[in-house]
Scaffold this active site. Structure first.
Site, PDB file in Angstrom:
ATOM      1  N   ASP A  92       0.882  -0.952   0.109  1.00  0.00           N
ATOM      2  CA  ASP A  92      -0.208   0.383  -0.162  1.00  0.00           C
ATOM      3  C   ASP A  92       0.578   1.250   0.247  1.00  0.00           C
ATOM      4  O   ASP A  92      -0.290   2.489   0.244  1.00  0.00           O
ATOM      5  CB  ASP A  92      -1.022  -0.571   1.246  1.00  0.00           C
ATOM      6  CG  ASP A  92      -2.144  -1.167   1.382  1.00  0.00           C
ATOM      7  OD1 ASP A  92      -2.397  -1.476   0.435  1.00  0.00           O
ATOM      8  OD2 ASP A  92      -2.627  -1.330   1.808  1.00  0.00           O
ATOM      9  N   ASP A 240      -5.961  -8.125  14.351  1.00  0.00           N
ATOM     10  CA  ASP A 240      -5.602  -9.143  14.870  1.00  0.00           C
ATOM     11  C   ASP A 240      -5.938  -9.698  16.770  1.00  0.00           C
ATOM     12  O   ASP A 240      -6.343 -10.959  16.338  1.00  0.00           O
ATOM     13  CB  ASP A 240      -3.731  -8.941  15.229  1.00  0.00           C
ATOM     14  CG  ASP A 240      -3.388  -8.072  16.400  1.00  0.00           C
ATOM     15  OD1 ASP A 240      -4.476  -7.079  16.410  1.00  0.00           O
ATOM     16  OD2 ASP A 240      -2.211  -7.622  16.190  1.00  0.00           O
TER      17      ASP A 240
END
Length: 490
Positions: A92, A240
């Protein structure tokens, strides 16, 4: 009368904060017992599978010009059947990192390595969005993830894939090592704290069959586990932790391998450390807010539920420390005016014994991760670690409040500079965070407040909070000093 009612209310909040910290300490004490029991058992040896499964390695990257080449070299050196391995560079980036990756990928493709450079048309969802986007093109049965600053060994997959011994195991997590732990006081203290998480905490939870978390990197997921848990979501800053709980609430089992260590870079500058702490503490609060009802309604045992709640609420310790510290100054001046203040402080002293529990918790981790560990080396580090943690209480308390209140903020990456114990310079790099904030000014004012409280203690001849205020004064002073020093780097 109104003043006394107000002071009683302050005492109640102060008592509640100390009670939460004490209960949190008791849960950590239980983890230390579980960890010690785990040491009495031989570490299992997992045989290699008859047929190695397909694995996709995902490397989420955003502006990592200093470390991305090192990461690609390490992953492309994996000793794993080439026909079974796919490597996705989920890029990105908006700077020259894109060109570095393109050049490295082209070179590795010529060597016959199945590596692809993926640039999304829209950078939505930050890291979670990149992982989910890459998952749609992943060919592996297992998904291995590394952040840009990690340097895995060539046999990483040989050590982790065999640990998936049953279809119910959805994640295998490994321990973080540190490339630059001796870089500075800040990196030494971070290593000190992280080692406790990755030895006592993760091992204790895993041994007790309680919920643990994938730490965002240096671990392997079963692809079907990600899918059944709903995939990666970007509505918290800790994607996460969020996915870890969604998976375990659905019955998936996690396995932690303490003996497999993957080194990575620790933030060397205070602004970078604070940004990382902000993301972790706010993300934990957001995850707790998101899963509060699901957690209590799950069929897991009460012990696991309690550990899970304190796991998700652990960042609230900062909020409790911050509130208790402010109230303690008011109690210093007004505490003796209350008829039951002496008895109250005697009871409060019992709760402060939780710090002894934390000392035991961190000592076990220190002893496990340091050869020839000695208590006279441990105590100064433990004191300094607690002191700086207290100095970060205001900044992290703001993050926790924002998380519980649902205030959304963007995911801000922690800058990496390719630092090691030998390479220490990070100043004048492209990703250096600059500029002071209003938070830094407040931290300076808090340091002054607690230094004044120390002088007031001698003036009032009331020394019940002397050590507490000294640690707060020193902690806020250090955080203020390093924030200012590192923010002014040009």
């Amino acid at each position: 009368m109104a003043l006394q009612v107000f002071l009683v209310l302050l005492l109640g909040v102060y008592f509640a904060c100390l009670l939460f910290i004490f209960c949190y300490s008791l849960m950590q004490l239980h983890l230390t017992f579980l960890f010690r029991r785990s040491l009495q058992q031989a570490r299992p040896v997992y045989p290699a599978p008859e047929t190695w499964p397909d694995v996709t390695v995902q490397l989420p990257v955003y502006n990592e010009r200093y470390v991305v080449a090192r990461l690609l070299d390490a992953v492309c050196a994996f000793d794993y059947p080439k026909e079974k391995l796919q490597i996705q560079v989920l890029d990105d980036s908006t700077d020259e990192t894109v060109g570095i990756i393109a050049q490295k990928v082209a070179a590795f493709q010529k060597l016959g390595i199945n590596i692809v450079h993926i640039c999304r048309p829209e950078r939505t969802g930050f890291k979670a969005g990149a992982l989910q986007y890459g998952l749609q093109q992943a060919t592996g049965e297992f998904i291995c993830i590394f952040d840009a600053d990690f340097v895995p060994e060539a046999d990483f997959l040989q050590q982790t894939i065999p640990a998936f011994t049953s279809p119910e195991i959805g994640v295998v997590q490994t321990r973080w090592g540190h490339l630059n732990a001796q870089n500075s006081m800040l990196t030494r203290l971070q290593a000190f704290g992280l080692n406790a998480h990755f030895t006592v905490e993760q091992s204790g939870r895993n041994f007790g069959k309680h919920f643990i978390n994938f730490n965002g990197t240096a671990g392997v997921w079963r692809k079907t586990c990600i899918a059944s848990a709903g995939g990666w979501e970007a509505d918290t800053l800790t994607e996460d932790l969020d996915l870890s709980y969604r998976a375990q609430l659905k019955g998936w089992q996690f396995r932690y391998l303490q003996n497999v260590v993957v080194p990575a870079e620790l933030p060397a500058a205070m602004p970078a450390l604070k940004q990382q702490q902000y993301r972790w503490t706010k993300g934990a609060a957001e995850t707790a807010r998101k899963h509060r009802s699901l957690l209590w309604n799950t069929k897991t045992g009460l012990e696991t539920k309690l550990h899970a709640w304190f796991h998700l609420l652990n960042s609230s310790v900062y909020l409790c420390v911050f509130l208790a510290s402010l109230i303690s100054v008011a109690l210093l001046f007004a505490g003796k005016t209350l008829p039951f203040s002496a008895a109250f402080f005697r009871v409060s002293a019992v709760f402060l014994s939780g710090f002894l529990v934390l000392a035991f918790f961190y000592w076990l981790a220190y002893r496990e991760t340091n050869n020839n560990a000695r208590w006279w080396n441990f105590l100064p580090q433990f004191f300094l670690f607690l002191t700086v943690s207290m100095g970060l209480a205001f900044y992290n308390a703001i993050a926790v409040l924002e998380g519980y209140l649902g205030r959304k903020t963007p995911f801000i990456r922690t800058p990496k500079y390719n630092l090691t114990n030998e390479q220490k310079s990070w100043q004048k790099t492209a990703y250096t965070l600059s500029g002071t904030s209003g938070f830094t000014i407040v931290e300076g004012m808090l340091a002054l407040l607690f230094w004044l409280a120390l002088f007031a203690a001698f003036w009032l001849q009331d020394f019940r909070m002397l050590y507490f205020h000294f640690m707060l004064a020193l902690g806020y002073s250090l955080v203020f000093f390093y924030s200012l020093k590192h923010s002014l780097v040009k």
